[in-house]
Design a protein around this motif. Structure first.
Motif, PDB file in Angstrom:
ATOM      1  N   SER A  20      39.744  41.203  45.380  1.00  0.00           N
ATOM      2  CA  SER A  20      41.185  40.929  45.349  1.00  0.00           C
ATOM      3  C   SER A  20      41.414  39.530  45.901  1.00  0.00           C
ATOM      4  CB  SER A  20      41.969  41.957  46.176  1.00  0.00           C
ATOM      5  OG  SER A  20      41.580  41.921  47.542  1.00  0.00           O
ATOM      6  N   GLY A  21      42.366  38.831  45.301  1.00  0.00           N
ATOM      7  CA  GLY A  21      42.720  37.500  45.786  1.00  0.00           C
ATOM      8  C   GLY A  21      41.722  36.418  45.449  1.00  0.00           C
ATOM      9  N   LEU A  22      40.866  36.634  44.452  1.00  0.00           N
ATOM     10  CA  LEU A  22      39.863  35.635  44.083  1.00  0.00           C
ATOM     11  C   LEU A  22      40.096  35.054  42.693  1.00  0.00           C
ATOM     12  CD1 LEU A  22      36.551  37.328  45.322  1.00  0.00           C
ATOM     13  CD2 LEU A  22      38.054  35.767  46.570  1.00  0.00           C
ATOM     14  N   SER A  23      41.180  35.427  42.048  1.00  0.00           N
ATOM     15  CA  SER A  23      41.358  35.090  40.634  1.00  0.00           C
ATOM     16  C   SER A  23      41.687  33.618  40.382  1.00  0.00           C
ATOM     17  CB  SER A  23      42.454  35.962  40.002  1.00  0.00           C
ATOM     18  OG  SER A  23      43.687  35.798  40.685  1.00  0.00           O
ATOM     19  N   ASP A  24      41.825  32.825  41.456  1.00  0.00           N
ATOM     20  CA  ASP A  24      41.998  31.386  41.239  1.00  0.00           C
ATOM     21  C   ASP A  24      40.650  30.682  41.064  1.00  0.00           C
ATOM     22  OD1 ASP A  24      41.426  31.975  43.888  1.00  0.00           O
ATOM     23  OD2 ASP A  24      42.541  30.275  44.697  1.00  0.00           O
ATOM     24  N   TYR A  25      39.548  31.434  41.197  1.00  0.00           N
ATOM     25  CA  TYR A  25      38.228  30.883  40.902  1.00  0.00           C
ATOM     26  C   TYR A  25      37.921  31.117  39.424  1.00  0.00           C
ATOM     27  CZ  TYR A  25      37.372  30.621  45.936  1.00  0.00           C
ATOM     28  OH  TYR A  25      37.454  30.316  47.271  1.00  0.00           O
ATOM     29  N   PRO A  26      37.234  30.180  38.748  1.00  0.00           N
ATOM     30  CA  PRO A  26      36.833  30.412  37.354  1.00  0.00           C
ATOM     31  C   PRO A  26      35.950  31.650  37.253  1.00  0.00           C
ATOM     32  CG  PRO A  26      36.506  28.105  37.969  1.00  0.00           C
ATOM     33  CD  PRO A  26      36.812  28.845  39.234  1.00  0.00           C
ATOM     34  N   LEU A  27      36.069  32.376  36.132  1.00  0.00           N
ATOM     35  CA  LEU A  27      35.341  33.629  35.960  1.00  0.00           C
ATOM     36  C   LEU A  27      34.270  33.527  34.883  1.00  0.00           C
ATOM     37  CD1 LEU A  27      35.058  36.685  36.599  1.00  0.00           C
ATOM     38  CD2 LEU A  27      36.723  37.087  34.761  1.00  0.00           C
ATOM     39  N   TRP A  28      33.091  34.040  35.226  1.00  0.00           N
ATOM     40  CA  TRP A  28      31.991  34.247  34.282  1.00  0.00           C
ATOM     41  C   TRP A  28      31.738  35.755  34.280  1.00  0.00           C
ATOM     42  CZ3 TRP A  28      26.310  32.376  35.569  1.00  0.00           C
ATOM     43  CH2 TRP A  28      25.456  32.739  34.528  1.00  0.00           C
ATOM     44  N   ILE A  29      32.087  36.408  33.185  1.00  0.00           N
ATOM     45  CA  ILE A  29      32.024  37.868  33.131  1.00  0.00           C
ATOM     46  C   ILE A  29      30.896  38.320  32.210  1.00  0.00           C
ATOM     47  CG2 ILE A  29      33.683  38.022  31.225  1.00  0.00           C
ATOM     48  CD1 ILE A  29      33.561  40.416  34.249  1.00  0.00           C
ATOM     49  N   ALA A  30      30.226  39.405  32.582  1.00  0.00           N
ATOM     50  CA  ALA A  30      29.147  39.974  31.771  1.00  0.00           C
ATOM     51  C   ALA A  30      29.647  41.222  31.054  1.00  0.00           C
ATOM     52  CB  ALA A  30      27.949  40.320  32.652  1.00  0.00           C
ATOM     53  N   ARG A  31      29.610  41.191  29.743  1.00  0.00           N
ATOM     54  CA  ARG A  31      29.861  42.398  28.943  1.00  0.00           C
ATOM     55  C   ARG A  31      29.074  42.266  27.657  1.00  0.00           C
ATOM     56  NH1 ARG A  31      35.230  46.011  28.089  1.00  0.00           N
ATOM     57  NH2 ARG A  31      34.201  47.656  26.917  1.00  0.00           N
ATOM     58  N   TYR A  32      28.105  43.159  27.471  1.00  0.00           N
ATOM     59  CA  TYR A  32      27.152  43.009  26.373  1.00  0.00           C
ATOM     60  C   TYR A  32      27.725  43.586  25.083  1.00  0.00           C
ATOM     61  CZ  TYR A  32      24.080  41.939  30.263  1.00  0.00           C
ATOM     62  OH  TYR A  32      23.533  41.396  31.398  1.00  0.00           O
TER      63      TYR A  32
END
Length: 331
Positions: free
Chosen positions: A151-163
Motif C-alpha cells: 500500500s502507498g507504493l503506486s508512485d513507483y514504476p511497476l514491472w508486473i509478472a503475468r504469464y
C-alpha cells in the motif's frame, strides 16, 4: 491494466541460470533491453552480473539491475542492509550512471509470514534507501498474487509478472498501469512478436518482457542520469526549510521535488557527511550521493528519501512554501 501492443520494446531478464549469453545475438534477435540480477539478501552477489552488464551495454542493449528481496528481510533495517548490498553491487559494475534503466526491487515472497503492513514497511525502506544512495527512483517488480500486500507504493514504476499474451494484469494497490510486463517465463505465457519463446544467444528458457512503448520511448522514459553537480536555477527560490519549527535555511523545488541544504539536513539527522570539493561529490555514511544540486555555492539534496530513511517526518506547506522536518524524539 493496459494490454500489450504492437511495436512495444522487447526485453529479457537474466541471472546466472542463463549461463553464457551471446549478447550480440540477443540484440540482433530484436531484444532492446535487459534487467540483470545483481544481488539478493544482505550479501549475495550474482557472479554473472558484472560480465552480463558490460557485454549487454557493449552491443547497445539498454541495461538495468535488479535485487531479489530475501525472506530474511523482516524489518526496515534489514531492508536497508539489502539495499546497501544492491547499490554496492551496482557500484562494482560502474555505478548507477552506467545503467540505462532504474534499479529494481524484486519482492515476491513472504515465507516469514509478515503482515501486509510489515511487508509494505520492508518494501518502502528498501526503495527509499536505494533512491537515497543512487538518486534514482527504483522500479517495483512483483506478481498479481503478491501486489495486494503493498500500500502507498503506486508512485513507483511497476514491472508486473503475468504469464499470458491475452490476460492483462489486473489493477491493484493503487497501480492502474504497468511500465514493464513479464509475459512469459520462456515456456509458458505469451510469445515474442516472432511467435516463439526462444531468444537467440541463450541456450535455455529466459523470461520475456516488454515495455509499454517503443525502444526510443524507453530511452526517453528513463533518460535522466545523476551527474556531477553544477550550478542550477531552482523553480522556487523563496521557500524556507524548518526543523522542529525553526527556520534553518532555504527550500528549493527541482522538478516538483523539495530540496534542502545538504549539510543542514545531515546535521539534523546525525548522519556523517563528507564533501569532496575537488570532485563536487558528497558522501553520507560513506555512501556517495548521486543527486546533488549546487545553488549559489550551497549543496542541496532531495528532502523526502533521506529524511524518511532515517525515521524523520516531513511536510510541505505549499501556500507559504515551507518544507518542514520533525526529527525523532521531537514532540
Amino acid at each position: 491494466m493496459q494490454a500489450r501492443k504492437k511495436g512495444n520494446a522487447q526485453g529479457i531478464d537474466v541471472s546466472r541460470y542463463q549461463g553464457k549469453i551471446d549478447w550480440k545475438a540477443v540484440k540482433e534477435d530484436g531484444i532492446s533491453f535487459a534487467f540483470i540480477k545483481a544481488s539478493q539478501g544482505k550479501s549475495y552477489r550474482d557472479k554473472t552480473f558484472i560480465g552480463n552488464a558490460q557485454a549487454a551495454r557493449a552491443v547497445g542493449v539498454l541495461v538495468g539491475a535488479y535485487h531479489y528481496v530475501d525472506d530474511s528481510a523482516i524489518t526496515p533495517e534489514d531492508a536497508r542492509k539489502e539495499a546497501a548490498n544492491f547499490v554496492s553491487a551496482i557500484d562494482s559494475a560502474g555505478g548507477i550512471a552506467a545503467f540505462d534503466l532504474p534499479p529494481v526491487m524484486d519482492y515476491e515472497s513472504n515465507k516469514s509470514g509478515l503482515s501486509k503492513s510489515a511487508l509494505t514497511s520492508v518494501a518502502k525502506a528498501f526503495l527509499q534507501e536505494v533512491e537515497r544512495l543512487t538518486g534514482v527512483r527504483p522500479i517495483v517488480y512483483t506478481y498479481p498474487s503478491f501486489i495486494g500486500n503493498f500500500s502507498g507504493l503506486s508512485d513507483y514504476p511497476l514491472w508486473i509478472a503475468r504469464y499470458s499474451s491475452t490476460q492483462v494484469p489486473p489493477g491493484a494497490s493503487g497501480w492502474s498501469r504497468w511500465d514493464f510486463w513479464q509475459y512469459s517465463d520462456g515456456s509458458a505465457g505469451g510469445t515474442l512478436p516472432s511467435g516463439t519463446h526462444k531468444v537467440a544467444g541463450i541456450a535455455g528458457p529466459v523470461d520475456l518482457n516488454e515495455f509499454d512503448g517503443t525502444a526510443d520511448e524507453l530511452r526517453t522514459r528513463f533518460s535522466k542520469k545523476p551527474s556531477v553537480p553544477k550550478e542550477e536555477d531552482a523553480t522556487v527560490k523563496d521557500g524556507s526549510f524548518q526543523i522542529n519549527g525553526e527556520n534553518v535555511g532555504k527550500a528549493l523545488l527541482f522538478d516538483g521535488k523539495t530540496h534542502v541544504p545538504l549539510r543542514v539536513l545531515a546535521d539534523a539527522l546525525g548522519i556523517p557527511l563528507r564533501w569532496d570539493n575537488a570532485k563536487k561529490v558528497a558522501y553520507l555514511n560513506n555512501r556517495k550521493l548521486q543527486s546533488v544540486k549546487l545553488v549559489e555555492g550551497t549543496s542541496y539534496v532531495q528532502l523526502r528519501p533521506i529524511a524518511e530513511s532515517y525515521g524523520a517526518e516531513i511536510s510541505w506547506d505549499a501556500k507559504n512554501k515551507i518544507a518542514g522536518l520533525k526529527t525523532k524524539g521531537d514532540k
